[in-house]
Motif scaffolding. Sequence first.
Motif, PDB file in Angstrom:
ATOM      1  N   SER A 113       3.019  -1.257  12.258  1.00  0.00           N
ATOM      2  CA  SER A 113       4.437  -1.284  12.620  1.00  0.00           C
ATOM      3  C   SER A 113       5.138   0.039  12.336  1.00  0.00           C
ATOM      4  O   SER A 113       6.212   0.301  12.888  1.00  0.00           O
ATOM      5  CB  SER A 113       5.147  -2.409  11.859  1.00  0.00           C
ATOM      6  N   PHE A 114       4.546   0.871  11.475  1.00  0.00           N
ATOM      7  CA  PHE A 114       5.134   2.175  11.185  1.00  0.00           C
ATOM      8  C   PHE A 114       4.993   3.122  12.377  1.00  0.00           C
ATOM      9  O   PHE A 114       5.572   4.202  12.385  1.00  0.00           O
ATOM     10  CB  PHE A 114       4.453   2.824   9.974  1.00  0.00           C
ATOM     11  N   ALA A 115       4.202   2.710  13.368  1.00  0.00           N
ATOM     12  CA  ALA A 115       3.935   3.571  14.529  1.00  0.00           C
ATOM     13  C   ALA A 115       4.488   2.981  15.824  1.00  0.00           C
ATOM     14  O   ALA A 115       3.989   3.277  16.910  1.00  0.00           O
ATOM     15  CB  ALA A 115       2.434   3.802  14.661  1.00  0.00           C
ATOM     16  N   GLU A 127      10.866   6.857  10.258  1.00  0.00           N
ATOM     17  CA  GLU A 127      10.143   7.066   9.014  1.00  0.00           C
ATOM     18  C   GLU A 127      10.904   6.459   7.843  1.00  0.00           C
ATOM     19  O   GLU A 127      10.312   5.841   6.952  1.00  0.00           O
ATOM     20  CB  GLU A 127       9.925   8.559   8.799  1.00  0.00           C
ATOM     21  N   GLU A 128      12.221   6.590   7.866  1.00  0.00           N
ATOM     22  CA  GLU A 128      13.043   6.026   6.789  1.00  0.00           C
ATOM     23  C   GLU A 128      12.919   4.510   6.726  1.00  0.00           C
ATOM     24  O   GLU A 128      12.923   3.909   5.643  1.00  0.00           O
ATOM     25  CB  GLU A 128      14.513   6.434   6.978  1.00  0.00           C
ATOM     26  N   LEU A 163       8.053   0.158   2.304  1.00  0.00           N
ATOM     27  CA  LEU A 163       7.220   0.546   1.169  1.00  0.00           C
ATOM     28  C   LEU A 163       7.991   0.432  -0.148  1.00  0.00           C
ATOM     29  O   LEU A 163       7.413   0.065  -1.178  1.00  0.00           O
ATOM     30  CB  LEU A 163       6.689   1.962   1.367  1.00  0.00           C
ATOM     31  N   ASP A 164       9.287   0.735  -0.122  1.00  0.00           N
ATOM     32  CA  ASP A 164      10.122   0.519  -1.310  1.00  0.00           C
ATOM     33  C   ASP A 164      10.090  -0.954  -1.716  1.00  0.00           C
ATOM     34  O   ASP A 164       9.956  -1.288  -2.903  1.00  0.00           O
ATOM     35  CB  ASP A 164      11.573   0.931  -1.034  1.00  0.00           C
ATOM     36  N   ALA A 165      10.220  -1.830  -0.722  1.00  0.00           N
ATOM     37  CA  ALA A 165      10.200  -3.265  -0.996  1.00  0.00           C
ATOM     38  C   ALA A 165       8.841  -3.694  -1.534  1.00  0.00           C
ATOM     39  O   ALA A 165       8.754  -4.536  -2.433  1.00  0.00           O
ATOM     40  CB  ALA A 165      10.548  -4.051   0.276  1.00  0.00           C
ATOM     41  N   ALA A 166       7.772  -3.113  -0.998  1.00  0.00           N
ATOM     42  CA  ALA A 166       6.431  -3.420  -1.494  1.00  0.00           C
ATOM     43  C   ALA A 166       6.307  -3.029  -2.971  1.00  0.00           C
ATOM     44  O   ALA A 166       5.776  -3.797  -3.786  1.00  0.00           O
ATOM     45  CB  ALA A 166       5.385  -2.692  -0.659  1.00  0.00           C
ATOM     46  N   MET A 167       6.811  -1.839  -3.318  1.00  0.00           N
ATOM     47  CA  MET A 167       6.785  -1.397  -4.717  1.00  0.00           C
ATOM     48  C   MET A 167       7.557  -2.381  -5.594  1.00  0.00           C
ATOM     49  O   MET A 167       7.103  -2.784  -6.669  1.00  0.00           O
ATOM     50  CB  MET A 167       7.394   0.000  -4.826  1.00  0.00           C
ATOM     51  N   GLU A 168       8.727  -2.778  -5.123  1.00  0.00           N
ATOM     52  CA  GLU A 168       9.592  -3.678  -5.896  1.00  0.00           C
ATOM     53  C   GLU A 168       8.939  -5.043  -6.096  1.00  0.00           C
ATOM     54  O   GLU A 168       9.040  -5.640  -7.176  1.00  0.00           O
ATOM     55  CB  GLU A 168      10.919  -3.850  -5.158  1.00  0.00           C
TER      56      GLU A 168
END
Length: 332
Positions: A22-24, A32-33, A39-44
């Motif tokens: 989905s990033f593509a 990109e943002e 990815l921020d949510a994945a980290m959280e």
Amino acid sequence: MSRPTRKIAGAEVSAMGVGAMSFAEFYGPTTEENSWAVLDAAMELGVTHIDTSNVYGMGRSEEAIGAYLRRNGAAREVFHIATKAGISKDAAGNRCFDNSPEHLEAELDRSLSRMGIEAVDLFYVHRREEARPIEEVTATLVALRDKGKIKGFGFSEIAPASLRRAAAVAPVAAVQSEYSLATRAPELGLVQECARQGTALVAFSPLGRAFLTDRPIEAERVPTLAWMKSNPRFLSPNYEANIAATDRFRALAADMGEPAAALAVAWLLAQGSQILPIPGTRSVAHFRECVRGTELALSTEDLARIEEALPVGWAHGDRYSVGQYVGPERYC
């Protein structure tokens, strides 16, 4: 909260990962943002497995991941990163498959450069080159591991017989295959063989390409999506029949007080401790719905209700068109 985990070649990873196709822009425009927000949510939320490929946006997905890693110093220690290679083009520009040592290592080197990392945690052969014995390809992957460029390896869309052949050379960390309530062919051998071999079964499209969500792709959007517009399940009258069928699933999820996506993820996790779904999304809210599925413990009654709503074989149309089936191994 702690989340259920799965093992890939000895590494402990979250039971659900991020599918970075989905990033593509596979399912529509993104930035990109926006990918970084997922990815921020994945980290959280403690989602640690990230799955990409060199051909997703011709490197765009890997570039987004690489940029994120450079902006977030701790992320590389958190994320278990998988990428793939093996899809190429011939001299005439036609799609082909190349599993030669030279091609796989060259593409891997480009992937590592795009992501700014020294080694990838998991490296897949994206599609098998039919003429090249899988034993030979497995030896190539072992050599890449011995060089320190990959930590584990696997194959995408292979048959159980091919997994057995590869595993006779060296343990295979993971096999990636489409698996969901909409696509249950892996239950005819692949689920079982992965369990026997101690191989993770990484399930892509676990939400049935949005049919198993509360917001399936609208009919008017289908012609704008290059892959969907030729896929049998999205062509009329199959599309309308599939919406009607999955309405039962959405109603069941609502009755249980859960997002449909969460129920679809939870069902997959209940099929075996070796199974790891990797939903892809451009929406942080939708990503959270998927993660909710890792928190659900479905009872025998819950599973029976899901099977009643979507009995095996409910889907209208094949999962791939004739052209889309070039590469994946059929085994049943």
